[in-house]
Design an enzyme around this catalytic site. Sequence first.
Site, mmCIF file in Angstrom:
data_model
loop_
_atom_site.group_PDB
_atom_site.id
_atom_site.type_symbol
_atom_site.label_atom_id
_atom_site.label_comp_id
_atom_site.label_asym_id
_atom_site.label_seq_id
_atom_site.Cartn_x
_atom_site.Cartn_y
_atom_site.Cartn_z
ATOM 1 N N GLY A 13 0.817 -1.208 0.000
ATOM 2 C CA GLY A 13 0.000 0.000 0.000
ATOM 3 C C GLY A 13 0.849 1.256 0.000
ATOM 4 N N SER A 14 0.361 2.289 0.683
ATOM 5 C CA SER A 14 1.015 3.596 0.617
ATOM 6 C C SER A 14 2.379 3.624 1.279
ATOM 7 C CB SER A 14 0.120 4.641 1.281
ATOM 8 O OG SER A 14 -1.127 4.659 0.636
ATOM 9 N N THR A 15 2.753 2.545 1.998
ATOM 10 C CA THR A 15 4.081 2.584 2.630
ATOM 11 C C THR A 15 5.189 2.613 1.586
ATOM 12 O OG1 THR A 15 4.182 0.169 2.805
ATOM 13 C CG2 THR A 15 3.321 1.370 4.706
ATOM 14 N N LYS A 33 5.209 4.685 -0.811
ATOM 15 C CA LYS A 33 5.271 6.014 -1.415
ATOM 16 C C LYS A 33 6.607 6.733 -1.192
ATOM 17 C CE LYS A 33 0.335 6.631 -1.948
ATOM 18 N NZ LYS A 33 -0.932 7.083 -1.335
#
Lengths: 608, 365
Positions: free
Chosen positions: A325-327, A329
């Site tokens: 997921g957004s980790t 980014k």
Amino acid sequence: MVRRQQTIKDPAAELRLFRRRAALLLVLMALAGGGLLVRLGFLQVVQHDRYATASRNNSIRAEVIAPARGVITDRNGTLLAENVSSYSLYLTPESVPDTAATLAGLGRLIDLRPADLERFASLRRTRPRFEALVLRRNLDDTEAARFAAHRHQFPGVELRGDLSRHYPLGSLTAHVVGYVGRVSEAELAQASAEQRATDSIGKTGVENFYDALLQGRVGYQQVEVDAHGRRLQVLDRTRAQPGTPLRLELDIDLQRAAQAALAQRPGAVVAIDPSSGHVLAMVSEPAFDPNLFVGGIGNADYRGLMDNPERPLTDRALRGLYPPGSTIKPLMGLAGLVSGVVTPDSHVWCPGWYTLGNSPHRYRCWQRHGHGRMELLRAVSQSCDVYFYDLALKLGIDRMHEQLGRFGLGARTGIDLPGEQAGVLPSQAWKRSARKAPWYPGETLIAGIGQGYNTATPLQLAYATALLASRGQTPTPRLVAPPLGLPPAAPGQSPQASPEQWQIIADAMHAVVSPGGTAFRALAGAPYSAAGKTGTAQVFKLSQRADDRGRTAPQHLQDHALFIAYAPLEAPRIALSVVVEHGGSGSGTAAPVARQVLDAWLARPGGT
Amino acid sequence: MNNWLAFWRRIAIDWALLIGLLGLCTIGLLLAYSAGAEALPAVKNQGLRVGLGLLLLVAVAQVPIAWLQRLAAPIYLLTLLLLLVVDAIGAIGHGAQRWLELGPLRFQPSELAKLAVPMMVARYLSDRPLPPTARDILVSGALALLPVLLIAVQPDLGTSLLVAAAGLSVLFLAGLSWRVIGLFTGLAAAAAPLMWLFGMHDYQRQRVLTLFDPQRDPLGTGYHIIQSTIAIGSGGFYGKGWLEGTQTRLQFLPESATDFVFAVFGEEFGLLGAIGLLLLYGFIIGRGMHIAAQASDGFGRLLGGGLVCTFFVYVVVNIGMVSGVLPVVGVPLPLVSYGGTSMVTLMLGFGMLMGIRAHRKLWPA
């Protein structure tokens, strides 16, 4: 040399010389052989009676002495695996008149499981008849007493004090330390003398990875026995060499804090020291009591663990695969900077959705109403999906694969534990070989926010975070440091970025936990400065194209909550990842867990 | 059919020697079964080693003797190099070091020396008129002594003994003069007390003392001697019979199948069996010496003779130590003891011997 040979060498004379010498040697050899025969005749004929008597009276046999297994401690010396004495039942086939009847009789006194009998039968096939073979380990007091009372009925069977493995912290270290179990029949052929002697072999975790080191070496003793196989005296003893004690880099207080922070929700926490790669904590919840496995686990217990829907036997930290997921980014951001497709000031407008080319399909941002104008720092701190859709498109899937791969995603970290999962870091080539399908542009967007085919283990996420903290310097994660453990392999293709570029990402991750960031509340008031990133891992794909975030999924298909963090910002001493299964949002569920773990390491009295 | 016959006529195998070797291997398998407490895996392992050894033997037998002569020096140098490497690693590891680990292979350079030394010494002497001059004796003595010393410091007394025997026997067969032999025997006799005082490890002294009085150390080095003499002695003239020698199997678990396998043999087959076994060894040695004497060139002759002598030393040292007349050094009973390292070396040696016979020139020497 050649000259001499031509003038003087005389083949006929040399041959005669050789044959004379050879004949002489044959005579000498015959004499020596005759001498041996005289000696043997003396022993076997002249002194036969004396030796025959000695042979009848003298009954000495060799017994194996099992080595004590090396204990396992954490970095402060707290025992994680120790040896406690227990009773075991041994049977020496040669001294037992009727093995079947003896086994039946013993079965009435103590609990002999089919597994015990199978193993015994297999040992009997492979081991000498005069060796005492283990029949049953870990007798409880009642069983030991019951056997002692009927001992006279069972010649050739004896009760011996033995050491058995015990894990004082139980489920707290179940996954990382692992457990020893009985050498199975299948393993028996390959088992070392030590494993056969102690009847135990490291099955999982550190116990398995460092089994050879922990075992030690068996000893032998010469024991004089009478005609009934009873021991008269011990004559000669070669001591067993105990196994090497093993010190893990784990800190059990931190481990405990991490377990407490998860509060019995299924999930995982992995904490790594970014400067050394040492694993400080590695928790997978729910866990199980490893002591159940030591003497051979009972059927009911095993079934209970296997049938538990929360899968306590699975090490989520090492084998759990979650979409990051957004980790990812921050990693994406660095990749964008390194590749030159974005600058700190370049920006994207987020209206709450993104479209690809002429397609009418809208890729949504989690912020339905849009973030507006986004540049890198705010895109990370607000976790704007649109910015990273755009960045992913600019990078392309193969460049993402290459750059994120440098953070260890999509490959095993090489930690000193067995059974690590590699996860998936997709690329065009990967999809062609794994899925037999071409890559679609839409999939690049999804991959850019850590969804789609992307999966990673909590260990990989913690390692990637450590690399962010150390700016690419963290060596391979290790539970045991050299000289006993494996040497710390340097990060192979560690991420290359300029100090300024690293600083931008660090600032962005700091902004995540600062006012206005997605994880501000969880980290507010911490006595140290931190960097972090929230993530939400989609559990349930509503369609093949994965174009909807699935907010309407039922409770048990709720998203996994993720958080990565390191601290202190200036000189990081800990980097961690947190996954809470079905926890909802990273900021609401996972970040508070991380806060407790960071506090335990950095804000405790005295500090480490 | 004709092709088949032609093939067997052309392939270099000495059937008499081969049958003798197979006899020994069979005895080895029977004893592996008995000493291993009737465990089949041990027999299977040993059977695999025998099979592999025979394949190597047949392969080496096809190598022309001239090739062996040309290869002698390179093989000898390689052996020295490997021995140095092993000694260096052993020195670093503070202990006995006999193996090189090459991936899954465990390789013992000192085994290679058992072949390389007689090859090299034979190669050196066969270039020269014989009997050897004083200078030739010194050079060939040094060629043999160098690897012997490198092996002795490992320390591996048994193997260095065998390698020394290989080198010296070639020198003796080449016509070493009796005066020199007398001189060195005298020197050795004089040096013995000095060796005893300064040149030996304490455990080596203990072994020699124990030989004269096993009871002085009944639990240490004397234990094996006491137990093996009891086993052999209790076998009597006819032996207790195959698989009936339980006494032996009760006593020394670790070594009954390897270096001390003759104790099992003596207990189970008695003096009668021992006579048969020694006759079998004698037959092989006689046949080997005959082949060497028939060789058409000096190199083959000396190499063959040296290999036969080494084989003989194996037999005498092993049976001598198990029956308590020689100190205990680690030497297996050739082709009978359980284990693979010496099996391969021995089979290679006999392969060379068969090659020497097959590739002799066709006119009578």
